[in-house]
Design a protein around this motif. Structure first.
Motif, PDB file in Angstrom:
ATOM      1  N   MET A   1       0.846  -1.194   0.000  1.00 28.29           N
ATOM      2  CA  MET A   1       0.000   0.000   0.000  1.00 28.29           C
ATOM      3  C   MET A   1       0.886   1.250   0.000  1.00 28.29           C
ATOM      4  SD  MET A   1      -2.894   1.184   2.763  1.00 28.29           S
ATOM      5  CE  MET A   1      -3.849  -0.290   2.459  1.00 28.29           C
ATOM      6  N   ASP A   2       0.650   2.172  -0.944  1.00 26.13           N
ATOM      7  CA  ASP A   2       1.487   3.363  -1.016  1.00 26.13           C
ATOM      8  C   ASP A   2       0.907   4.489  -0.149  1.00 26.13           C
ATOM      9  OD1 ASP A   2      -0.627   4.498  -2.436  1.00 26.13           O
ATOM     10  OD2 ASP A   2       0.258   4.073  -4.380  1.00 26.13           O
ATOM     11  N   ARG A   3       1.634   5.588  -0.117  1.00 24.17           N
ATOM     12  CA  ARG A   3       1.218   6.700   0.759  1.00 24.17           C
ATOM     13  C   ARG A   3      -0.097   7.318   0.311  1.00 24.17           C
ATOM     14  NH1 ARG A   3       6.818  10.023   2.233  1.00 24.17           N
ATOM     15  NH2 ARG A   3       8.003   8.208   2.955  1.00 24.17           N
ATOM     16  N   PHE A   4      -0.327   7.327  -0.990  1.00 22.86           N
ATOM     17  CA  PHE A   4      -1.585   7.891  -1.481  1.00 22.86           C
ATOM     18  C   PHE A   4      -2.770   7.074  -0.987  1.00 22.86           C
ATOM     19  CE2 PHE A   4      -4.855   8.215  -4.844  1.00 22.86           C
ATOM     20  CZ  PHE A   4      -5.151   9.562  -4.718  1.00 22.86           C
ATOM     21  N   ASP A   5      -2.658   5.745  -1.048  1.00 18.44           N
ATOM     22  CA  ASP A   5      -3.734   4.890  -0.541  1.00 18.44           C
ATOM     23  C   ASP A   5      -3.946   5.103   0.959  1.00 18.44           C
ATOM     24  OD1 ASP A   5      -4.332   3.707  -2.984  1.00 18.44           O
ATOM     25  OD2 ASP A   5      -2.781   2.184  -2.747  1.00 18.44           O
ATOM     26  N   GLU A   6      -2.838   5.268   1.684  1.00 19.33           N
ATOM     27  CA  GLU A   6      -2.950   5.519   3.127  1.00 19.33           C
ATOM     28  C   GLU A   6      -3.689   6.832   3.395  1.00 19.33           C
ATOM     29  OE1 GLU A   6       0.971   5.412   4.754  1.00 19.33           O
ATOM     30  OE2 GLU A   6       1.012   3.209   4.894  1.00 19.33           O
ATOM     31  N   MET A   7      -3.405   7.842   2.558  1.00 18.20           N
ATOM     32  CA  MET A   7      -4.086   9.128   2.724  1.00 18.20           C
ATOM     33  C   MET A   7      -5.590   8.971   2.510  1.00 18.20           C
ATOM     34  SD  MET A   7      -1.630  11.929   0.883  1.00 18.20           S
ATOM     35  CE  MET A   7      -0.028  12.371   1.564  1.00 18.20           C
ATOM     36  N   HIS A  39       0.750   2.864  10.426  1.00 20.56           N
ATOM     37  CA  HIS A  39       1.969   3.095   9.651  1.00 20.56           C
ATOM     38  C   HIS A  39       2.160   4.582   9.373  1.00 20.56           C
ATOM     39  CE1 HIS A  39       1.663  -1.265   7.923  1.00 20.56           C
ATOM     40  NE2 HIS A  39       2.179  -1.245   9.142  1.00 20.56           N
ATOM     41  N   MET A  40       1.084   5.260   9.071  1.00 21.53           N
ATOM     42  CA  MET A  40       1.160   6.688   8.786  1.00 21.53           C
ATOM     43  C   MET A  40       1.586   7.467  10.028  1.00 21.53           C
ATOM     44  SD  MET A  40      -1.843   9.102   7.165  1.00 21.53           S
ATOM     45  CE  MET A  40      -1.853   8.161   5.634  1.00 21.53           C
ATOM     46  N   GLU A  41       1.024   7.119  11.176  1.00 21.65           N
ATOM     47  CA  GLU A  41       1.398   7.795  12.417  1.00 21.65           C
ATOM     48  C   GLU A  41       2.866   7.545  12.754  1.00 21.65           C
ATOM     49  OE1 GLU A  41      -2.682   8.034  15.058  1.00 21.65           O
ATOM     50  OE2 GLU A  41      -1.660   6.088  14.945  1.00 21.65           O
ATOM     51  N   THR A  42       3.330   6.326  12.531  1.00 19.75           N
ATOM     52  CA  THR A  42       4.735   6.007  12.805  1.00 19.75           C
ATOM     53  C   THR A  42       5.656   6.805  11.888  1.00 19.75           C
ATOM     54  OG1 THR A  42       4.142   3.771  13.513  1.00 19.75           O
ATOM     55  CG2 THR A  42       6.441   4.150  12.884  1.00 19.75           C
ATOM     56  N   ARG A  43       5.306   6.881  10.616  1.00 20.72           N
ATOM     57  CA  ARG A  43       6.142   7.608   9.661  1.00 20.72           C
ATOM     58  C   ARG A  43       6.178   9.099   9.976  1.00 20.72           C
ATOM     59  NH1 ARG A  43       3.610   6.252   5.541  1.00 20.72           N
ATOM     60  NH2 ARG A  43       2.530   8.193   5.024  1.00 20.72           N
ATOM     61  N   LEU A  44       5.039   9.678  10.366  1.00 20.47           N
ATOM     62  CA  LEU A  44       4.978  11.116  10.657  1.00 20.47           C
ATOM     63  C   LEU A  44       5.479  11.453  12.052  1.00 20.47           C
ATOM     64  CD1 LEU A  44       1.468  11.941   9.122  1.00 20.47           C
ATOM     65  CD2 LEU A  44       3.707  12.401   8.114  1.00 20.47           C
ATOM     66  N   GLY A  45       5.458  10.466  12.946  1.00 16.68           N
ATOM     67  CA  GLY A  45       5.915  10.701  14.310  1.00 16.68           C
ATOM     68  C   GLY A  45       4.927  11.474  15.162  1.00 16.68           C
ATOM     69  N   VAL A  46       3.643  11.434  14.793  1.00 16.19           N
ATOM     70  CA  VAL A  46       2.600  12.118  15.564  1.00 16.19           C
ATOM     71  C   VAL A  46       1.386  11.198  15.662  1.00 16.19           C
ATOM     72  CG1 VAL A  46       3.328  14.440  14.912  1.00 16.19           C
ATOM     73  CG2 VAL A  46       1.624  13.235  13.521  1.00 16.19           C
ATOM     74  N   ARG A  47       0.540  11.447  16.673  1.00 14.06           N
ATOM     75  CA  ARG A  47      -0.715  10.716  16.790  1.00 14.06           C
ATOM     76  C   ARG A  47      -1.785  11.476  16.018  1.00 14.06           C
ATOM     77  NH1 ARG A  47      -1.484  11.246  21.677  1.00 14.06           N
ATOM     78  NH2 ARG A  47      -3.498  12.312  21.855  1.00 14.06           N
ATOM     79  N   LEU A  48      -2.361  10.827  15.042  1.00 13.37           N
ATOM     80  CA  LEU A  48      -3.355  11.471  14.190  1.00 13.37           C
ATOM     81  C   LEU A  48      -4.778  11.281  14.701  1.00 13.37           C
ATOM     82  CD1 LEU A  48      -1.927  10.406  10.701  1.00 13.37           C
ATOM     83  CD2 LEU A  48      -1.680  12.641  11.829  1.00 13.37           C
ATOM     84  N   LEU A  49      -5.010  10.198  15.435  1.00 17.64           N
ATOM     85  CA  LEU A  49      -6.354   9.873  15.894  1.00 17.64           C
ATOM     86  C   LEU A  49      -6.347   9.547  17.380  1.00 17.64           C
ATOM     87  CD1 LEU A  49      -7.447   7.445  13.012  1.00 17.64           C
ATOM     88  CD2 LEU A  49      -8.155   9.837  13.280  1.00 17.64           C
ATOM     89  N   ASP A  50      -7.346  10.044  18.083  1.00 15.49           N
ATOM     90  CA  ASP A  50      -7.611   9.600  19.449  1.00 15.49           C
ATOM     91  C   ASP A  50      -8.569   8.423  19.365  1.00 15.49           C
ATOM     92  OD1 ASP A  50      -6.054  11.333  20.976  1.00 15.49           O
ATOM     93  OD2 ASP A  50      -7.571  12.925  20.850  1.00 15.49           O
ATOM     94  N   ARG A  51      -8.186   7.302  19.976  1.00 11.97           N
ATOM     95  CA  ARG A  51      -8.997   6.097  19.898  1.00 11.97           C
ATOM     96  C   ARG A  51      -9.518   5.752  21.280  1.00 11.97           C
ATOM     97  NH1 ARG A  51      -4.345   5.903  17.070  1.00 11.97           N
ATOM     98  NH2 ARG A  51      -4.268   5.021  14.953  1.00 11.97           N
TER      99      ARG A  51
END
Length: 295
Positions: A1-7, A39-51
């Protein structure tokens, strides 16, 4: 899965606030959805979602990333469509009232899908209010007067309305010729998902809309069920005329108050205001604009 699909996955999760609904709308396993966000959060180094166990919601960083992704995905999809000769691909989720879809859309749907062979159209049926963002629906088609909201309304046409009843009902209650003669009559009413109350009869009197609230013998959220109930003699019913054209011609239902017919109802396509118009939705809206919503 590429970054565009992740977005694309992250956009849908942020909009629906649910991994499960995202998985359903994109046709992917829920584990794939959660892995992509992780994977996206790990790559960016930030938490994107509160779960939590009850809800998934974007953080402040997630809100900022959502806006960036929205612009990027929109630009890429537009560019791909331009260089692909106008062909679009992927899944498009729309919600249309069933009778409306069968009468106006399905007859020419094969031609539309042949012209867009890589498009997967998922059409759900309903009359209820749909939360497009949370439910992952791209567009709804409704017979309604557009209200101020976070949705863009594209008018597709107008449908003549009529009031009808079964011969057996009129034999029992009489044939009303004017709104003043509705005393003692009963209606089969549609339950509004907007107000939670049965909808009143509407008539045009001297160019003005006049409403009458009559006793309800039967209330339903289904337009087809409402017409069936009218055929059984349960009361007067107000519907778009195309619903009952065949019944009127066959004598199963009789039009009443013809000199005070309700105002026509607009048909609109509704889609989110804050979401860039995807090529998939654009070609669908352009096709809808070629349909004749007037009968």
């Amino acid at each position: 899965m590429d970054r565009f699909d992740e977005m694309r996955i992250f956009l849908r999760v942020a909009e629906t606030c649910s991994f499960r609904r995202t998985a359903e709308s994109l046709g992917m396993p829920a584990s794939t959805i959660s892995d992509a966000v992780r994977h996206m959060e790990t790559r960016l180094g930030v938490r994107l979602l509160d779960r939590t166990t009850r809800v998934v919601a974007p953080t402040l960083d997630g809100e900022a990333w959502y806006q960036r992704c929205l612009a990027i995905v929109g630009e890429v999809e537009d560019a791909e469509a331009a260089f692909a000769g106008g062909d679009v691909k992927g899944r498009l989720r729309v919600d249309v009232h069933g009778t409306l879809a069968r009468h106006f859309l399905l007859p020419t749907l094969p031609d539309f899908l042949r012209a867009q062979p890589q498009l997967e159209l998922v059409m759900s049926e309903g009359d209820r209010l749909v939360d497009l963002i949370r439910e992952g629906v791209d567009c709804v088609v409704r017979v309604t007067e557009p209200a101020d909201s976070d949705l863009i309304a594209r008018r597709l046409g107008v449908l003549p309305e009529t009031i009808v009843a079964a011969p057996a009902y009129l034999e029992r209650y009489g044939l009303p010729l004017t709104p003043d003669e509705l005393e003692g009559h009963r209606v089969v009413a549609f339950l509004s998902s907007k107000t939670g109350a049965p909808m009143d009869l509407e008539m045009m009197v001297n160019g003005q809309i006049v409403t009458r609230r009559l006793p309800t013998s039967f209330v339903t959220t289904g337009a087809e069920t409402m017409v069936d109930a009218a055929r059984l003699g349960l009361g007067l019913v107000q519907v778009p005329r195309y619903h009952v054209t065949a019944d009127i011609a066959a004598g199963r239902l009789i039009e009443v108050l013809t000199h005070y017919a309700p105002a026509p109802s607009p048909v609109v396509a509704l889609y989110p205001r804050n979401r860039q118009l995807s090529p998939r939705l654009r070609v669908f809206l352009d096709w809808l604009a070629t349909r004749s919503f007037t009968a």
